[in-house]
Design a protein around this motif. Structure first.
Motif, mmCIF file in Angstrom:
data_model
loop_
_atom_site.group_PDB
_atom_site.id
_atom_site.type_symbol
_atom_site.label_atom_id
_atom_site.label_comp_id
_atom_site.label_asym_id
_atom_site.label_seq_id
_atom_site.Cartn_x
_atom_site.Cartn_y
_atom_site.Cartn_z
ATOM 1 N N GLU A 175 -9.856 -0.134 1.984
ATOM 2 C CA GLU A 175 -10.254 -1.098 2.836
ATOM 3 C C GLU A 175 -9.338 -1.902 3.411
ATOM 4 O OE1 GLU A 175 -13.535 -3.459 1.012
ATOM 5 O OE2 GLU A 175 -14.823 -1.754 1.098
ATOM 6 N N SER A 176 -7.977 -1.885 2.726
ATOM 7 C CA SER A 176 -6.910 -2.353 3.416
ATOM 8 C C SER A 176 -6.441 -1.727 4.638
ATOM 9 C CB SER A 176 -5.729 -2.832 2.332
ATOM 10 O OG SER A 176 -5.033 -1.498 2.108
ATOM 11 N N THR A 193 0.850 -1.319 0.131
ATOM 12 C CA THR A 193 0.076 0.108 0.105
ATOM 13 C C THR A 193 0.809 1.066 0.017
ATOM 14 O OG1 THR A 193 -1.495 -1.153 1.122
ATOM 15 C CG2 THR A 193 -1.849 1.132 1.310
ATOM 16 N N ARG A 233 -10.730 1.985 -3.611
ATOM 17 C CA ARG A 233 -11.516 1.301 -2.469
ATOM 18 C C ARG A 233 -10.656 0.138 -1.726
ATOM 19 N NH1 ARG A 233 -16.839 2.039 -1.696
ATOM 20 N NH2 ARG A 233 -17.702 0.956 0.026
ATOM 21 N N ASP A 234 -10.056 -0.540 -2.751
ATOM 22 C CA ASP A 234 -9.115 -1.731 -2.546
ATOM 23 C C ASP A 234 -7.920 -1.482 -1.282
ATOM 24 O OD1 ASP A 234 -7.884 -0.434 -4.616
ATOM 25 O OD2 ASP A 234 -6.749 -2.074 -5.154
#
Length: 150
Positions: A18-19, A5, A14-15
């Motif tokens: 949400e991580s 990330t 969003r991925d």
């Protein structure tokens, strides 16, 4: 939170969001992150869907995004910034206080809200952020928010 990330190119969708955050539908109020200084500041955006179910009741003849949702969106954005500080990764931030909240402009269905946050105090237990929501450069809401870390 993985090291991937921190290397992900902006904007984060969003991925990546949400991580970092524990929130899931229907309570994720950040659409994308457009700028971030981990542990220091963030600029994110919230696309406000015109068909959002909450508008059926708030208000049927004059739909307006509730101020508490704007405050939550700001808290989630600021949490992303704080949880990217290397020593805070893996924690969860719980909203513990909102000081001096001011609402200056309503947010309507279909608008995109810019969410900014600047971390002004940070320890292993408490984080304080100055936050602001705006639409097209017009300030909607401001506050000082406090988060307890777990």
């Amino acid at each position: 939170m993985t090291d991937e990330t921190t290397l992900a190119p902006l904007p984060w969708g969003r991925d990546v969001i949400e991580s970092i955050l524990p929130h899931r539908d229907p309570f994720v109020w950040v659409s994308r992150v457009v700028a971030i200084e981990p542990g220091q500041s963030i600029t994110a955006e919230l696309d406000v869907p015109a068909d959002l179910d909450i508008f059926r009741g708030h208000f049927p003849d004059h739909p307006v995004l509730p101020g508490v949702i704007i405050m939550e969106a700001l808290a989630q954005a600021a949490s992303i910034a704080m949880l990217q500080a290397p020593d805070l990764r893996g924690h969860i931030g719980f909203l513990a206080g909102i000081d001096g909240a001011k609402f200056r402009r309503q947010v309507a269905p279909g608008e995109t809200v810019t969410l900014t946050g600047r971390i002004v105090k940070s320890s292993r237990r408490l984080v304080v952020a100055e936050v602001e929501a705006s639409v097209a450069g017009e300030v909607c809401a401001t506050a000082t928010q406090k988060y307890v870390l777990a």
